[in-house]
Design a protein around this motif. Sequence first.
Motif, mmCIF file in Angstrom:
data_model
loop_
_atom_site.group_PDB
_atom_site.id
_atom_site.type_symbol
_atom_site.label_atom_id
_atom_site.label_comp_id
_atom_site.label_asym_id
_atom_site.label_seq_id
_atom_site.Cartn_x
_atom_site.Cartn_y
_atom_site.Cartn_z
ATOM 1 N N ARG A 133 97.805 24.770 104.582
ATOM 2 C CA ARG A 133 99.038 25.446 104.117
ATOM 3 C C ARG A 133 98.428 26.798 103.817
ATOM 4 N NH1 ARG A 133 100.532 20.369 102.080
ATOM 5 N NH2 ARG A 133 99.538 20.864 100.105
ATOM 6 N N GLU A 134 97.624 27.079 102.991
ATOM 7 C CA GLU A 134 97.416 28.560 102.641
ATOM 8 C C GLU A 134 96.819 29.291 103.956
ATOM 9 O OE1 GLU A 134 97.126 31.724 100.450
ATOM 10 O OE2 GLU A 134 97.978 29.837 99.970
ATOM 11 N N LEU A 135 96.020 28.525 104.747
ATOM 12 C CA LEU A 135 95.644 29.454 105.986
ATOM 13 C C LEU A 135 96.878 29.867 106.833
ATOM 14 C CD1 LEU A 135 92.299 27.527 106.903
ATOM 15 C CD2 LEU A 135 92.619 30.098 105.873
ATOM 16 N N VAL B 89 92.296 14.358 101.467
ATOM 17 C CA VAL B 89 93.449 14.901 102.187
ATOM 18 C C VAL B 89 94.534 15.781 101.667
ATOM 19 C CG1 VAL B 89 95.678 13.605 103.131
ATOM 20 C CG2 VAL B 89 93.492 12.429 103.470
ATOM 21 N N ALA B 90 94.254 15.605 100.418
ATOM 22 C CA ALA B 90 95.051 16.756 99.695
ATOM 23 C C ALA B 90 94.693 18.047 99.741
ATOM 24 C CB ALA B 90 95.376 16.183 98.132
ATOM 25 N N LEU B 91 93.149 18.192 99.522
ATOM 26 C CA LEU B 91 92.511 19.432 100.035
ATOM 27 C C LEU B 91 92.758 20.115 101.199
ATOM 28 C CD1 LEU B 91 89.296 18.635 97.924
ATOM 29 C CD2 LEU B 91 91.250 20.319 97.164
ATOM 30 N N THR C 299 100.414 12.845 97.037
ATOM 31 C CA THR C 299 100.557 14.023 97.284
ATOM 32 C C THR C 299 100.333 14.860 96.152
ATOM 33 O OG1 THR C 299 102.580 13.666 96.064
ATOM 34 C CG2 THR C 299 102.971 13.468 98.428
ATOM 35 N N VAL C 300 100.059 16.460 96.771
ATOM 36 C CA VAL C 300 99.942 17.276 95.384
ATOM 37 C C VAL C 300 101.050 18.229 95.199
ATOM 38 C CG1 VAL C 300 98.332 19.139 94.726
ATOM 39 C CG2 VAL C 300 97.404 17.240 95.959
ATOM 40 N N ARG D 258 94.336 24.865 92.231
ATOM 41 C CA ARG D 258 95.570 24.285 91.725
ATOM 42 C C ARG D 258 95.528 22.806 92.202
ATOM 43 N NH1 ARG D 258 99.523 29.581 93.063
ATOM 44 N NH2 ARG D 258 98.633 30.798 91.372
ATOM 45 N N ALA D 259 95.361 22.573 93.427
ATOM 46 C CA ALA D 259 95.477 21.232 93.938
ATOM 47 C C ALA D 259 94.313 20.104 93.145
ATOM 48 C CB ALA D 259 95.162 21.166 95.448
#
Length: 81
Positions: free
Chosen positions: A26-28, A18-20, A68-69, A57-58
């Motif tokens: 978010r990055e896309l 889920v975090a990945l 959460t990350v 980083r995550a």
Amino acid sequence: MSDAYVVGDPDGLSPLLVALRDTIARELHAQLALRGERIELADLPEVSYQVTVQVERALHAWRPGDSTVKARSDGARRPTD
């Protein structure tokens, strides 16, 4: 990006997945915003690199049991092996 995608039912994914997933989304989203809502074929290597940096980083920030990350806000990059 809709908040519905990053909260709620994780579709049976582990907390790490889920975090990945959320980190990649978010990055896309950020890359699309930077590039006028379109990623050109020639931009794929840079976009892939940026996604990889965020995943790294995550993974470094994630702890078992943590839902959460926390993203590093200093922009520092960790060396890779």
